[in-house]
Design an enzyme around this catalytic site. Sequence first.
Site: not given
Lengths: 466, 501
Positions: A18, A38, A46, A51, A54, A187-188, A190, A192, A215, A326, A408, A455, A460
């Site tokens: 950011g 920094e 990230c 990111c 990962k 969470g995501y 854990a 991943e 969740r 990010t 979905k 296809h 699709e």
Amino acid sequence: MAPIPKECDYLVIGGGSGGLASGRRASGMYGKKVIAIESKRLGGTCVNVGCVPKKVTWNAAAIAESIHDSKAYGFSVEHTAPFNWSYFKQKRDAYVKRLNGIYEKNLQNDKVEYIHGRASIKSKHEVEVTLDNGDKQLIKATNILIAVGGHPTKPEDKIEGASLGTDSDGFFDIETQPKKVAIIGAGYIAVEFAGMFHALGTETHLFIRHETFLRTFDPMVQEKVVAEYERQGIIIHKNSSQSKVVDLGDGVKQIHYKDSKGEGTLDIDSIIWAIGRSPETEGLGLEKIGIKTDEKGHIIVDKYQNTNVDNVFALGDVVNQGFELTPVAIAAGRRLSDRLFGGKKDAHLEYENIPSVVFAHPEVGSIGLTEPAARKKYGDSIKVYQASFTAMYYAMMEQEDKGPTAYKIVCEGPNERVVGLHILGIGSAEMLQGFGVAIKMGATKADFDKCVAIHPTSAEELVTMK
Amino acid sequence: MAPPPTSAPKPTPPSYTHDYIVIGGGSGGSSAARRASSWYHSKTVLIENGPSGGCCVNVGCVPKRITFNAALIREMLNHGKNYGYDIPDGISMDFKHFKSLRDKAVERNSKAYDRNWEREGIEVVRGTARFTGREKEVEVVMEDGSGRRLFRARHILIATGGYPVMPSDVLAAKHGITSDGFFDIEVLPRTIAVVGAGYIAVEMAGILNALGVVVHMFIRGKTFLRKFDPMVQDTLTKRYEDIGVIIHKDFAGFEKVERLDTPEMEEGGVSAKHESRGTPPSPSKRLRLKAKNGETFDVDEILWAIGRVPEVKDLDLVSIGVKTTKTGHIAVDEFQNTSVNGIYAIGDVTGQYELTPVAIAAGRKLGNRLFGPPELKSDKLEYANIPTVVFSHPPVGTIGLTEPEAEEKYGKEKLKVYHTKFPAMFYDVFSAEDKVKHPTEFKIICAGPEEKVVGLHILGDGVDEMLQGLGVAMKMGATKKDFDSCVAIHPTSAEEIVTMK
């Protein structure tokens, strides 16, 4: 002698996704005098502990899955040595380092002055930076952007011996592949990690507090990914809590826990706490100028990234908008600079219909509302379309080796406007972006159906749902 | 759209045997028959003289994709050492075993067609259909030898598809195979010549190359996929060379094919024997190819992928007056009407966008129009912005106009073209020289002041799943601004499409 004070139009505290996006635009596009600070490594979470490494690790895990799958396709790969984790880590580290260098070059190209140090706010126009050598650098700034991000939360206070484990930052420092790993969290992050470790051959235990993980995601995602993880052989300890961690010596730890099966202990060589993230605001001096934060310590901002102090702005993981991603920080940062310096008075990011992907195994993509959230918001006027199938990739495998694909579409109103899309399965990560564009344009179910299917793909199925 | 509420089916007029005759049980015919029968209760007969499901299921999309997946896995095995996997170089593949599993998958798919037809009350007749010359009538020569049957209906649909051709000007070309024969291979050849520059040649060459076959492509020009955007042509042709495919460009053509392993079959330069469809090519097969310029090539196999022609020869179209185009395809208007009232055509036999989903969509719309409610009396497929993917290595996705087409339509000054090329993150642990061999490349072509997206061309890992959503957006009239308004998803390749400068 202390360095002489500096002045700038825009002081960016935090050299992550950011901060840099906003700083570079202010300087490179609008010619403002920008200083970026920094305290660790350019690119922030990230690039260094998020990111990027990962995804590189996920790619490595994907190869492991291909090797596993190759037998079903008739390839003979009996004689592979196990994954060389330390060789891989070296390559991953080298890539991250290259990116650090690229980020520094980009700052130079955009004429942003870069100072390495730790910032502390003194007043609404003054920030003091403690440099690496201990000197203090004072900076006077017309506008200040706080983009300091966050860090993984540690459970140290609550669980005895918790410091014997590490967190997501520490995951990227692991030099040798653990034989057994315990990941605590739902969470995501854990999820991943659990997927990657398992694919790479580590016996993986995932401790979650309830019956499902992810969740905040749609129930279809929760249900199917939990089932798939169990099918793959990841051991999920449900309704669990940990009381303590004991050091058994020789690198082995013992977790004492309770789960749905009762009490137990687990001897493990690696423990990762992935129980949340906290804003990186300690020592920042927010209280000096009365910046309002929420109960978790996130800086409160409006959709324009304004704090309650008129020349101080904040974005990214440190703020209370959610969507700790990010591209969200980047988009918010660029629009902020457009608004402050580019004359675009109303520029801001719409914090709605933001697509994101979880790099689990399988990949999960999501945008908009979950089905329960949509029902709550729109009541009976919602219509849900769902499809579950096995991707053609698995046509060669035995039933017990096939992974799930499920989609979905959540629609509302007489026009069936799409308000939520949830996809899981092979290829979902690259699939979602285009649908994100369509949904942001206000796509309806009819719009989806109007596009001729491609296809043979999995995608699709999204344009041919009944 | 959902099927209408159930109502009593209307009775068929006495001179007709059915309401709807569908000739061809492939993607188009099947969808057309099923829409008419299950949604609108039309008494439908479907005539098929081959395996159920037609080209797509048996010798097209489905087995192609399965084999492509095998090639992808092989490539992943090759990439493994860059990630720290100690994978030996010469990994063998039991292709015969793979083929048997693929055949089973194909059979499952084909049987699903039979089940669907039965469940939806469609009468299935196995035989070869032709027009008798009498209005509204079709005669079928029954496959089981029981003779001929006549069928009459107000509406007759021709969906007979097409088939691959061999060159007529190459002596003993029949020693080789076409895409049909590709799916009969049980033992991979060591070397193969692939003749053709369309997507079928490119897909098969890519798959075979990935599986370790030495592939020679023979193309008439300097690039392949010549109907695609120049970016795709240039990058993919070069990429194939980088991964080991030997491309013979500006090739004038072959003169003859000689069979070396069984020369006694030759009689006066013309072979007496060649493999027939369904028979695997012999593993000892060895061919000598002689080019027009005198060059010779010794290979194990030659794959002719030079084009497909419509399957009309048995129909006797002349007898009923159905007109064909210059290329022999059945001429249709935007509603799929042929030149004869009451006779329609869809799918590959019409030569429009020879793709399964197009045939399916056209078949369904036709069913809506002929048998559906009044508000669907003008239903038809919009043949614009149809997305397609070529399963090359890496895949290519395209929708809308190429850059030259856009220039012609709008004028160069009205266009803004966005372009980016980069190696996907997956290759960041590869050496610098290897990285450049694995391009991902995107081009967005915009027209007019609002920068409406009129063409999108994407090449790279994952684009096969990437394109569908972008297709939806483009059909909705997306502009560059719409693309940019969606927050990027990170880290993916797709995010580059919404962040292009």
